[in-house]
Scaffold this motif. Structure first.
Motif, PDB file in Angstrom:
ATOM      1  N   GLY A 176       7.032   7.403  -7.870  1.00 38.36           N
ATOM      2  CA  GLY A 176       6.270   6.940  -9.022  1.00 38.36           C
ATOM      3  C   GLY A 176       5.171   5.962  -8.637  1.00 38.36           C
ATOM      4  N   TYR A 177       4.041   6.015  -9.348  1.00 41.49           N
ATOM      5  CA  TYR A 177       2.918   5.106  -9.095  1.00 41.49           C
ATOM      6  C   TYR A 177       2.045   5.027 -10.342  1.00 41.49           C
ATOM      7  N   GLN A 178       1.288   3.949 -10.413  1.00 45.83           N
ATOM      8  CA  GLN A 178       0.336   3.761 -11.512  1.00 45.83           C
ATOM      9  C   GLN A 178      -1.106   3.769 -11.023  1.00 45.83           C
ATOM     10  N   ASP A 179      -1.304   3.350  -9.787  1.00 47.81           N
ATOM     11  CA  ASP A 179      -2.643   3.238  -9.203  1.00 47.81           C
ATOM     12  C   ASP A 179      -2.859   4.373  -8.199  1.00 47.81           C
ATOM     13  N   LYS A 180      -3.960   5.083  -8.343  1.00 45.15           N
ATOM     14  CA  LYS A 180      -4.255   6.227  -7.471  1.00 45.15           C
ATOM     15  C   LYS A 180      -4.393   5.837  -5.999  1.00 45.15           C
ATOM     16  N   HIS A 181      -4.688   4.572  -5.717  1.00 49.21           N
ATOM     17  CA  HIS A 181      -4.782   4.144  -4.324  1.00 49.21           C
ATOM     18  C   HIS A 181      -3.454   4.317  -3.589  1.00 49.21           C
ATOM     19  N   THR A 182      -2.383   4.393  -4.345  1.00 46.03           N
ATOM     20  CA  THR A 182      -1.067   4.573  -3.740  1.00 46.03           C
ATOM     21  C   THR A 182      -0.970   5.909  -3.003  1.00 46.03           C
ATOM     22  N   LEU A 183      -1.745   6.891  -3.428  1.00 45.45           N
ATOM     23  CA  LEU A 183      -1.721   8.184  -2.747  1.00 45.45           C
ATOM     24  C   LEU A 183      -2.307   8.076  -1.340  1.00 45.45           C
ATOM     25  N   GLN A 184      -3.333   7.239  -1.170  1.00 48.83           N
ATOM     26  CA  GLN A 184      -3.877   7.036   0.176  1.00 48.83           C
ATOM     27  C   GLN A 184      -2.855   6.315   1.050  1.00 48.83           C
ATOM     28  N   TYR A 185      -2.175   5.334   0.467  1.00 49.46           N
ATOM     29  CA  TYR A 185      -1.076   4.657   1.180  1.00 49.46           C
ATOM     30  C   TYR A 185      -0.052   5.679   1.648  1.00 49.46           C
ATOM     31  N   ALA A 186       0.333   6.586   0.762  1.00 46.27           N
ATOM     32  CA  ALA A 186       1.382   7.554   1.077  1.00 46.27           C
ATOM     33  C   ALA A 186       0.954   8.501   2.187  1.00 46.27           C
ATOM     34  N   ALA A 187      -0.286   8.948   2.141  1.00 46.53           N
ATOM     35  CA  ALA A 187      -0.788   9.856   3.181  1.00 46.53           C
ATOM     36  C   ALA A 187      -0.859   9.147   4.531  1.00 46.53           C
ATOM     37  N   ASP A 188      -1.343   7.907   4.532  1.00 52.35           N
ATOM     38  CA  ASP A 188      -1.428   7.143   5.785  1.00 52.35           C
ATOM     39  C   ASP A 188      -0.039   6.845   6.345  1.00 52.35           C
ATOM     40  N   LEU A 189       0.910   6.560   5.454  1.00 52.88           N
ATOM     41  CA  LEU A 189       2.263   6.260   5.915  1.00 52.88           C
ATOM     42  C   LEU A 189       2.904   7.504   6.525  1.00 52.88           C
ATOM     43  N   GLY A 190       2.672   8.659   5.917  1.00 49.45           N
ATOM     44  CA  GLY A 190       3.167   9.898   6.504  1.00 49.45           C
ATOM     45  C   GLY A 190       2.595  10.121   7.887  1.00 49.45           C
ATOM     46  N   MET A 191       1.311   9.821   8.046  1.00 49.15           N
ATOM     47  CA  MET A 191       0.662   9.929   9.351  1.00 49.15           C
ATOM     48  C   MET A 191       1.328   9.000  10.358  1.00 49.15           C
ATOM     49  N   ALA A 192       1.603   7.763   9.937  1.00 45.01           N
ATOM     50  CA  ALA A 192       2.251   6.792  10.819  1.00 45.01           C
ATOM     51  C   ALA A 192       3.629   7.277  11.257  1.00 45.01           C
ATOM     52  N   PHE A 193       4.373   7.854  10.323  1.00 42.82           N
ATOM     53  CA  PHE A 193       5.708   8.363  10.662  1.00 42.82           C
ATOM     54  C   PHE A 193       5.625   9.481  11.694  1.00 42.82           C
ATOM     55  N   GLN A 194       4.669  10.393  11.496  1.00 41.50           N
ATOM     56  CA  GLN A 194       4.564  11.514  12.425  1.00 41.50           C
ATOM     57  C   GLN A 194       4.121  11.063  13.805  1.00 41.50           C
ATOM     58  N   LEU A 195       3.212  10.111  13.874  1.00 40.84           N
ATOM     59  CA  LEU A 195       2.806   9.578  15.173  1.00 40.84           C
ATOM     60  C   LEU A 195       3.986   8.896  15.865  1.00 40.84           C
ATOM     61  N   THR A 196       4.828   8.227  15.090  1.00 41.86           N
ATOM     62  CA  THR A 196       6.027   7.609  15.656  1.00 41.86           C
ATOM     63  C   THR A 196       6.962   8.673  16.220  1.00 41.86           C
ATOM     64  N   ASN A 197       7.154   9.753  15.469  1.00 42.80           N
ATOM     65  CA  ASN A 197       8.000  10.852  15.952  1.00 42.80           C
ATOM     66  C   ASN A 197       7.451  11.430  17.256  1.00 42.80           C
TER      67      ASN A 197
END
Length: 277
Positions: free
Chosen positions: A139-160
């Protein structure tokens, strides 16, 4: 066994750090994110476990039909059935689920990436898109949260990728960009034959620094109004960043070792982060 129980068993059996972050969610969101995670595990297993690429392609094609059935028909697989039960409530999009399969299919065509731009496209499909779907569930209210989510997914994959350099090499794969290997004086043969040189350690320091920058970038995009709703992602980040620091502190021996955190430590980090946020 009902579809949601199947997904729960699939998630628990993986021992993934993600599983521990799900434990604190309300029932309906936990069922939805567990179904999404189980889907990712199923399609990833197709590529990892099929020795014949054509068989893997056929199985992924079948999963594409299952995803279509989630939104337009009656899926057969329990994971797809579980997704069908939650997709409408959490605004999950068919194109995103299909894009995850696109990412998994890239592993059938590529075992090397020439540069970071090429690797980014892969990471976005297999992880950034998962981040976007997860944000919808949390859940989110601010659309900027989607950029956070995409960047965090990227961070997780780089960690893997950092954690699994040796394991991937034993499967004939190198996800570290080839131009960056060359820039650091590391040969493909060094990776494939697990030669830990000083140049290799400097290469891994570079990879870790970039992965950490994606975590910082992600949180820079997370609006305060959505921080509480996105606590599950924050827990995941706490566990994964701890893993990165363990790899760095241990000397980056990723060619011959696979660094992991104990279940108890993951649970402690998850609980501590949940309470703090």
């Amino acid at each position: 066994m009902n579809p949601h129980d199947y997904c729960q068993k699939k998630a628990a059996a993986s021992g993934s750090s993600f599983y521990y972050s799900f434990l604190f969610l309300p029932h309906d969101k936990r069922r939805a994110i567990t179904a999404l995670y189980a889907f990712c595990r199923e399609v990833d297993d197709v590529v990892d476990e099929c020795s014949d690429p054509e068989v893997a392609r056929a199985k992924l094609a079948w999963w594409r039909q299952e995803v279509a059935a989630v939104f337009h028909g009656r899926p057969q697989h329990p994971v797809a059935q579980a997704l069908a039960a939650v997709a409408g409530k959490f605004s999950l999009q068919e194109q995103h689920l299909q894009e995850i399969i696109d990412g998994m299919a890239m592993d059938l065509d590529h075992d090397r990436y020439p540069d970071f731009a090429a690797l980014q496209a892969y990471c976005h499909r297999v992880a950034g898109v998962v981040g976007l779907l997860s944000a919808e569930i949390f859940g989110y209210q601010d659309k900027h949260t989607l950029q956070y989510a995409a960047d965090l997914g990227m961070a997780f994959q780089l960690t893997n990728i950092i954690r699994d350099v040796g394991e991937d090499a034993r499967r004939g794969r190198i996800y570290l960009p080839l131009d960056e290997l060359a820039q650091h004086g590391v040969g493909v043969a060094d990776i494939m034959h697990a030669r830990e040189t000083d140049n290799f350690r400097r290469l891994m320091e570079f990879q870790i620094t970039r992965a950490l920058s994606y975590y910082r970038q992600a949180f820079a995009h997370l609006p305060d109004i959505d921080r509480k709703a996105q606590r599950t992602g924050i827990i995941m980040a706490a566990i994964y960043r701890t893993l990165l620091e363990e790899i760095r502190a241990g000397g980056c021996h990723v060619l011959k070792e696979r660094t992991s955190l104990t279940p108890l430590r993951k649970l402690w980090i998850a609980w501590k982060t949940w309470v703090k946020n």
